[in-house]
Design a protein around this motif. Structure first.
Motif, PDB file in Angstrom:
ATOM      1  N   TRP A  62      16.125  -5.312   4.506  1.00  0.00           N
ATOM      2  CA  TRP A  62      15.209  -5.209   3.376  1.00  0.00           C
ATOM      3  C   TRP A  62      15.332  -6.427   2.481  1.00  0.00           C
ATOM      4  CZ3 TRP A  62      15.706  -4.656  -2.028  1.00  0.00           C
ATOM      5  CH2 TRP A  62      14.602  -4.114  -2.688  1.00  0.00           C
ATOM      6  N   ILE A  63      14.188  -6.939   2.029  1.00  0.00           N
ATOM      7  CA  ILE A  63      14.145  -8.101   1.141  1.00  0.00           C
ATOM      8  C   ILE A  63      13.388  -7.700  -0.125  1.00  0.00           C
ATOM      9  CG2 ILE A  63      13.364 -10.499   0.886  1.00  0.00           C
ATOM     10  CD1 ILE A  63      13.260 -10.504   4.056  1.00  0.00           C
ATOM     11  N   ARG A  64      13.999  -7.926  -1.258  1.00  0.00           N
ATOM     12  CA  ARG A  64      13.343  -7.612  -2.531  1.00  0.00           C
ATOM     13  C   ARG A  64      12.192  -8.587  -2.754  1.00  0.00           C
ATOM     14  NH1 ARG A  64      14.374  -4.531  -6.666  1.00  0.00           N
ATOM     15  NH2 ARG A  64      13.581  -5.023  -8.725  1.00  0.00           N
ATOM     16  N   SER A  65      11.056  -8.062  -3.150  1.00  0.00           N
ATOM     17  CA  SER A  65       9.898  -8.909  -3.415  1.00  0.00           C
ATOM     18  C   SER A  65      10.175  -9.805  -4.621  1.00  0.00           C
ATOM     19  CB  SER A  65       8.664  -8.047  -3.695  1.00  0.00           C
ATOM     20  OG  SER A  65       7.579  -8.864  -4.054  1.00  0.00           O
ATOM     21  N   SER A  66       9.743 -11.049  -4.506  1.00  0.00           N
ATOM     22  CA  SER A  66       9.899 -11.976  -5.632  1.00  0.00           C
ATOM     23  C   SER A  66       8.803 -11.769  -6.668  1.00  0.00           C
ATOM     24  CB  SER A  66       9.882 -13.424  -5.138  1.00  0.00           C
ATOM     25  OG  SER A  66       8.641 -13.703  -4.519  1.00  0.00           O
ATOM     26  N   LEU A  67       7.790 -10.981  -6.309  1.00  0.00           N
ATOM     27  CA  LEU A  67       6.701 -10.715  -7.249  1.00  0.00           C
ATOM     28  C   LEU A  67       7.119  -9.659  -8.260  1.00  0.00           C
ATOM     29  CD1 LEU A  67       3.639 -10.473  -4.826  1.00  0.00           C
ATOM     30  CD2 LEU A  67       4.273 -12.391  -6.289  1.00  0.00           C
ATOM     31  N   ASP A  68       6.756  -9.861  -9.491  1.00  0.00           N
ATOM     32  CA  ASP A  68       6.949  -8.865 -10.532  1.00  0.00           C
ATOM     33  C   ASP A  68       6.143  -7.614 -10.160  1.00  0.00           C
ATOM     34  OD1 ASP A  68       5.528  -7.839 -13.320  1.00  0.00           O
ATOM     35  OD2 ASP A  68       7.677  -8.293 -13.527  1.00  0.00           O
ATOM     36  N   THR A  69       6.625  -6.463 -10.534  1.00  0.00           N
ATOM     37  CA  THR A  69       5.959  -5.201 -10.210  1.00  0.00           C
ATOM     38  C   THR A  69       4.489  -5.210 -10.623  1.00  0.00           C
ATOM     39  OG1 THR A  69       8.053  -4.040 -10.485  1.00  0.00           O
ATOM     40  CG2 THR A  69       6.070  -2.704 -10.522  1.00  0.00           C
ATOM     41  N   ASN A  70       4.188  -5.764 -11.777  1.00  0.00           N
ATOM     42  CA  ASN A  70       2.795  -5.785 -12.242  1.00  0.00           C
ATOM     43  C   ASN A  70       1.931  -6.772 -11.468  1.00  0.00           C
ATOM     44  OD1 ASN A  70       3.067  -3.779 -14.208  1.00  0.00           O
ATOM     45  ND2 ASN A  70       4.012  -5.250 -15.608  1.00  0.00           N
ATOM     46  N   ALA A  71       2.541  -7.792 -10.871  1.00  0.00           N
ATOM     47  CA  ALA A  71       1.785  -8.781 -10.102  1.00  0.00           C
ATOM     48  C   ALA A  71       1.633  -8.381  -8.639  1.00  0.00           C
ATOM     49  CB  ALA A  71       2.465 -10.145 -10.188  1.00  0.00           C
ATOM     50  N   ARG A  72       2.430  -7.437  -8.176  1.00  0.00           N
ATOM     51  CA  ARG A  72       2.437  -7.054  -6.757  1.00  0.00           C
ATOM     52  C   ARG A  72       1.482  -5.891  -6.519  1.00  0.00           C
ATOM     53  NH1 ARG A  72       6.679  -4.310  -2.965  1.00  0.00           N
ATOM     54  NH2 ARG A  72       6.346  -5.501  -1.077  1.00  0.00           N
ATOM     55  N   THR A  73       0.673  -6.037  -5.480  1.00  0.00           N
ATOM     56  CA  THR A  73      -0.265  -4.991  -5.084  1.00  0.00           C
ATOM     57  C   THR A  73      -0.015  -4.648  -3.630  1.00  0.00           C
ATOM     58  OG1 THR A  73      -1.910  -5.815  -6.650  1.00  0.00           O
ATOM     59  CG2 THR A  73      -2.707  -4.380  -4.891  1.00  0.00           C
ATOM     60  N   ILE A  74       0.075  -3.363  -3.337  1.00  0.00           N
ATOM     61  CA  ILE A  74       0.253  -2.879  -1.974  1.00  0.00           C
ATOM     62  C   ILE A  74      -1.128  -2.637  -1.376  1.00  0.00           C
ATOM     63  CG2 ILE A  74       1.282  -1.084  -0.530  1.00  0.00           C
ATOM     64  CD1 ILE A  74       3.313  -2.864  -2.093  1.00  0.00           C
ATOM     65  N   LEU A  75      -1.322  -3.124  -0.149  1.00  0.00           N
ATOM     66  CA  LEU A  75      -2.627  -3.043   0.508  1.00  0.00           C
ATOM     67  C   LEU A  75      -2.499  -2.352   1.857  1.00  0.00           C
ATOM     68  CD1 LEU A  75      -3.415  -6.786  -0.185  1.00  0.00           C
ATOM     69  CD2 LEU A  75      -4.370  -4.849  -1.439  1.00  0.00           C
ATOM     70  N   ALA A  76      -3.507  -1.579   2.214  1.00  0.00           N
ATOM     71  CA  ALA A  76      -3.532  -0.879   3.497  1.00  0.00           C
ATOM     72  C   ALA A  76      -4.871  -1.097   4.170  1.00  0.00           C
ATOM     73  CB  ALA A  76      -3.308   0.623   3.297  1.00  0.00           C
ATOM     74  N   HIS A  77      -4.855  -1.046   5.487  1.00  0.00           N
ATOM     75  CA  HIS A  77      -6.101  -1.076   6.246  1.00  0.00           C
ATOM     76  C   HIS A  77      -6.748   0.292   6.082  1.00  0.00           C
ATOM     77  CE1 HIS A  77      -8.881  -1.130   9.570  1.00  0.00           C
ATOM     78  NE2 HIS A  77      -8.681  -2.430   9.684  1.00  0.00           N
ATOM     79  N   ASP A  78      -7.960   0.326   5.539  1.00  0.00           N
ATOM     80  CA  ASP A  78      -8.633   1.596   5.234  1.00  0.00           C
ATOM     81  C   ASP A  78      -8.769   2.516   6.436  1.00  0.00           C
ATOM     82  OD1 ASP A  78      -8.937   0.691   2.663  1.00  0.00           O
ATOM     83  OD2 ASP A  78     -10.997   0.023   2.955  1.00  0.00           O
ATOM     84  N   GLU A  79      -8.865   1.946   7.624  1.00  0.00           N
ATOM     85  CA  GLU A  79      -9.089   2.753   8.818  1.00  0.00           C
ATOM     86  C   GLU A  79      -7.799   3.203   9.496  1.00  0.00           C
ATOM     87  OE1 GLU A  79     -12.093   3.948   9.621  1.00  0.00           O
ATOM     88  OE2 GLU A  79     -12.659   2.959   7.747  1.00  0.00           O
TER      89      GLU A  79
END
Length: 180
Positions: A62-79
């Protein structure tokens, strides 16, 4: 079955093993050969752990994201069947607060299917059907089963969709491995 009762013999009746986020990874590391054997039998391991030990075949730590929580967006393939009907907002916000779902990522194994990623392109959930004869679904600290379970948002769908996916995947992998 309790974690500390885990042996390859005790895993035999099960088609899938679901590993929650808060797990004794030192114990899993001691039994990594049993987990690998389970997968080689065409079974499924679903892990939501923020791996700090290499007990899951093919997984990076596991690697901690360097993005701040407010700057990070989780994305999924809708299908994707795991996320069908789940809105981006509900992946990222819980009761109006952002950042509960995932704060890190994995470097996915070669040929893995990326099911969920962040806005910097890092892998949050992957499906690996190539490292072993079984299937590994690994989420970087993401609990697809319980996240949103007590909410009335679209995130509530993920748990039921995960269980349906495990059932379909097991039937596909098991029938395919028998023919091989």
């Amino acid at each position: 079955m309790f974690l500390y009762d885990m042996t390859i013999d005790r895993l035999a009746p099960y088609g899938a093993l679901i590993v929650p986020n808060n797990i004794d990874e030192e114990f899993l590391y001691q039994h990594r050969d049993s987990i690998a054997q389970f997968l080689e039998q065409g079974r499924i391991v679903v892990s939501f752990a923020q791996l700090f030990l290499p007990w899951l075949p093919g997984n990076s730590l596991w690697i901690r994201s360097s993005l701040d929580t407010n700057a990070r967006t989780i994305l999924a393939h809708d299908e994707h069947p795991l996320f069908r009907g789940v809105t981006e907002y509900d992946l990222n916000y819980r009761r109006g607060v952002k950042g509960f779902f995932s704060r890190g990522y994995f470097e996915a194994p070669a040929h893995a299917e990326i099911a969920l990623w962040d806005n910097s392109g890092q892998t949050v959930v992957y499906i690996d059907r190539h490292t072993t004869r079984g299937t590994i679904l690994a989420g970087a600290g993401t609990d697809l089963l319980a996240y949103g379970l007590s909410d009335t948002t679209t995130a509530r769908r993920m748990g039921q969709q995960l269980l349906a996916w495990i059932d379909r995947e097991y039937n596909f992998v098991f029938t395919t491995s028998i023919r091989s």
